[in-house]
Design an enzyme around this catalytic site. Structure first.
Site, PDB file in Angstrom:
ATOM      1  N   LYS A 101       0.007   4.322  -0.202  1.00 38.15           N
ATOM      2  CA  LYS A 101      -0.642   5.512   0.400  1.00 38.15           C
ATOM      3  C   LYS A 101      -0.403   6.728  -0.515  1.00 38.15           C
ATOM      4  O   LYS A 101      -0.348   6.565  -1.723  1.00 38.15           O
ATOM      5  CB  LYS A 101      -0.117   5.739   1.818  1.00 38.15           C
ATOM      6  CG  LYS A 101      -0.101   4.446   2.644  1.00 38.15           C
ATOM      7  CD  LYS A 101       0.190   4.673   4.071  1.00 38.15           C
ATOM      8  CE  LYS A 101       0.282   3.335   4.790  1.00 38.15           C
ATOM      9  NZ  LYS A 101       0.317   3.453   6.219  1.00 38.15           N
TER      10      LYS A 101
ATOM     11  N   SER B  73       3.818  -2.404  10.260  1.00 39.33           N
ATOM     12  CA  SER B  73       5.282  -2.363  10.414  1.00 39.33           C
ATOM     13  C   SER B  73       5.982  -3.676  10.047  1.00 39.33           C
ATOM     14  O   SER B  73       6.956  -4.051  10.697  1.00 39.33           O
ATOM     15  CB  SER B  73       5.653  -1.918  11.834  1.00 39.33           C
ATOM     16  OG  SER B  73       5.141  -0.621  12.083  1.00 39.33           O
TER      17      SER B  73
ATOM     18  N   GLY C 297       2.681   2.051  10.756  1.00 38.87           N
ATOM     19  CA  GLY C 297       3.594   3.178  10.572  1.00 38.87           C
ATOM     20  C   GLY C 297       4.301   3.595  11.848  1.00 38.87           C
ATOM     21  O   GLY C 297       4.930   4.664  11.899  1.00 38.87           O
TER      22      GLY C 297
ATOM     23  N   HIS D 231      -9.166   0.874   5.377  1.00 40.63           N
ATOM     24  CA  HIS D 231      -7.862   1.142   5.998  1.00 40.63           C
ATOM     25  C   HIS D 231      -8.053   2.099   7.176  1.00 40.63           C
ATOM     26  O   HIS D 231      -8.872   3.009   7.125  1.00 40.63           O
ATOM     27  CB  HIS D 231      -6.902   1.748   4.966  1.00 40.63           C
ATOM     28  CG  HIS D 231      -5.492   1.753   5.454  1.00 40.63           C
ATOM     29  ND1 HIS D 231      -5.023   2.700   6.334  1.00 40.63           N
ATOM     30  CD2 HIS D 231      -4.462   0.901   5.224  1.00 40.63           C
ATOM     31  CE1 HIS D 231      -3.755   2.432   6.617  1.00 40.63           C
ATOM     32  NE2 HIS D 231      -3.389   1.349   5.955  1.00 40.63           N
TER      33      HIS D 231
ATOM     34  N   ASN E 196       0.862  -1.191   0.000  1.00 39.07           N
ATOM     35  CA  ASN E 196       0.000   0.000   0.000  1.00 39.07           C
ATOM     36  C   ASN E 196       0.896   1.239   0.000  1.00 39.07           C
ATOM     37  O   ASN E 196       1.542   1.533   0.997  1.00 39.07           O
ATOM     38  CB  ASN E 196      -0.885  -0.042   1.263  1.00 39.07           C
ATOM     39  CG  ASN E 196      -1.700   1.229   1.431  1.00 39.07           C
ATOM     40  OD1 ASN E 196      -1.848   2.022   0.502  1.00 39.07           O
ATOM     41  ND2 ASN E 196      -2.245   1.413   2.629  1.00 39.07           N
TER      42      ASN E 196
ATOM     43  N   GLU F  26      -4.989  -5.262  10.671  1.00 42.32           N
ATOM     44  CA  GLU F  26      -3.986  -4.221  10.856  1.00 42.32           C
ATOM     45  C   GLU F  26      -4.242  -3.504  12.183  1.00 42.32           C
ATOM     46  O   GLU F  26      -5.014  -2.535  12.230  1.00 42.32           O
ATOM     47  CB  GLU F  26      -4.066  -3.208   9.712  1.00 42.32           C
ATOM     48  CG  GLU F  26      -3.800  -3.803   8.355  1.00 42.32           C
ATOM     49  CD  GLU F  26      -3.193  -2.790   7.397  1.00 42.32           C
ATOM     50  OE1 GLU F  26      -2.147  -3.086   6.827  1.00 42.32           O
ATOM     51  OE2 GLU F  26      -3.754  -1.695   7.258  1.00 42.32           O
TER      52      GLU F  26
ATOM     53  N   GLU G 260      -6.401   4.521   8.176  1.00 41.06           N
ATOM     54  CA  GLU G 260      -6.220   5.953   7.876  1.00 41.06           C
ATOM     55  C   GLU G 260      -7.492   6.543   7.280  1.00 41.06           C
ATOM     56  O   GLU G 260      -7.827   7.702   7.517  1.00 41.06           O
ATOM     57  CB  GLU G 260      -5.006   6.147   6.953  1.00 41.06           C
ATOM     58  CG  GLU G 260      -3.711   5.932   7.725  1.00 41.06           C
ATOM     59  CD  GLU G 260      -2.537   5.431   6.898  1.00 41.06           C
ATOM     60  OE1 GLU G 260      -2.595   5.494   5.653  1.00 41.06           O
ATOM     61  OE2 GLU G 260      -1.556   4.968   7.513  1.00 41.06           O
TER      62      GLU G 260
HETATM   63  C1  PEP Z   1      -0.528  -0.019   6.179  1.00 39.93           C
HETATM   64  O1  PEP Z   1      -0.700   1.173   6.179  1.00 39.93           O
HETATM   65  O2  PEP Z   1      -1.347  -0.772   5.629  1.00 39.93           O
HETATM   66  C2  PEP Z   1       0.665  -0.531   6.855  1.00 39.93           C
HETATM   67  C3  PEP Z   1       0.675  -1.778   7.201  1.00 39.93           C
HETATM   68  O3  PEP Z   1       1.678   0.371   7.070  1.00 39.93           O
HETATM   69  P1  PEP Z   1       3.125   0.074   7.672  1.00 39.93           P
HETATM   70  O4  PEP Z   1       3.604  -1.208   7.057  1.00 39.93           O
HETATM   71  O5  PEP Z   1       3.962   1.242   7.279  1.00 39.93           O
HETATM   72  O6  PEP Z   1       2.950  -0.046   9.143  1.00 39.93           O
END
Ligand code: PEP
Length: 249
Positions: A11, A212, A172, A94, A9, A166, A96
């Protein structure tokens, strides 16, 4: 046998030109395996990515879509617009989008229905916040997110659903759920699916972990029996890093 999937992803990262550089690097580095690979660039790089990846087995997903087909919704993109350029997968739910754009479970249920009506496959994200985990409510929160947005669907619709757990506190932040925490939640999700549908459906839905994931922790997380791959944010922005995560499966 469930599909193993690694999805990146992007973003709101990479303009048209840096997307082009990334995708050509990916094409050079990628060696096809049984793991499905998906990239989710911003809208402005979808068509470019699709064109560059024509004939490759790497799929391209959008990061969002509106639930209506057309109308006065400045700045929005519909499912049929995505279909018209050849996009057949979309990320929905998601954290966000939930946090910064106030997307609720009931809005997501509408988006899910629209995507499926257009034959678009969904990577559906869900996960608890830190406060929920600290208070031990993570299982209930996740159950409600799934129930409210997805459990109105008939069994057949699940052929087009990929789940992505998630935990918001791990996105992040550099903080990853331990492989055991991921496994525990994924097993819980399968149990909910089994109770609401059937054990055979629960067995065939891919449940990805996101939060992460990096090349140095991917192998351990992906080795858990109910973790079928990952949805990767930051580490998916570098082609070499992304490839090493794919190879960790
Ligand atoms: C995401 O935003 O779907 C995600 C998993 O981000 P990150 O890997 O940067 O934590």
């Amino acid at each position: 046998m469930r599909k193993q999937i690694v999805a990146g992803n992007w973003k709101m990262n990479k303009d048209y030109f840096s997307s082009e550089i990334f995708v050509s690097k990916l094409i050079n580095l990628y060696k096809k395996t049984d793991t499905e690979v998906i990239i989710a660039p911003p809208f402005t790089s979808l068509r470019l990515s699709l064109n560059m990846l024509k004939g490759s087995s790497i799929d391209v997903a959008a990061q969002n879509m509106h639930f209506l087909e057309s109308g006065p919704f400045t700045g929005e993109i519909s499912a049929s617009m995505l279909k018209s350029i050849g996009v057949d997968t979309v990320i929905l739910g998601h954290s966000e989008r939930r946090t910064y754009f106030n997307e609720t479970d009931s809005l997501l249920a509408k988006k899910v229905d629209t995507a499926l009506a257009q034959g678009i496959r969904i990577i559906f994200c869900f996960g608890e916040e830190l406060i929920d985990r600290k208070s031990g409510n993570q299982n209930l929160v996740v159950k409600n997110q799934l129930k409210n947005a997805l459990f109105h669907l008939p069994k057949i619709a699940w052929d087009k659903i990929i789940l992505a757990y998630e935990p918001v506190w791990a996105i992040g932040t550099g903080e990853t759920a331990t492989p055991e925490q991921a496994q525990e939640m994924h097993a819980h999700v399968r149990e909910i699916l089994s109770n609401n549908y059937s054990s055979d459906l629960a067995d065939r839905v891919s449940v990805l972990y996101g939060g992460s994931v990096k090349s140095d922790n991917a192998k351990e997380i992906f080795s858990k029996p109910d973790v079928d791959g990952g949805l990767i944010g930051g580490a998916a922005l570098d082609a070499e890093h992304f490839i090493s995560i794919i190879n960790a499966i």
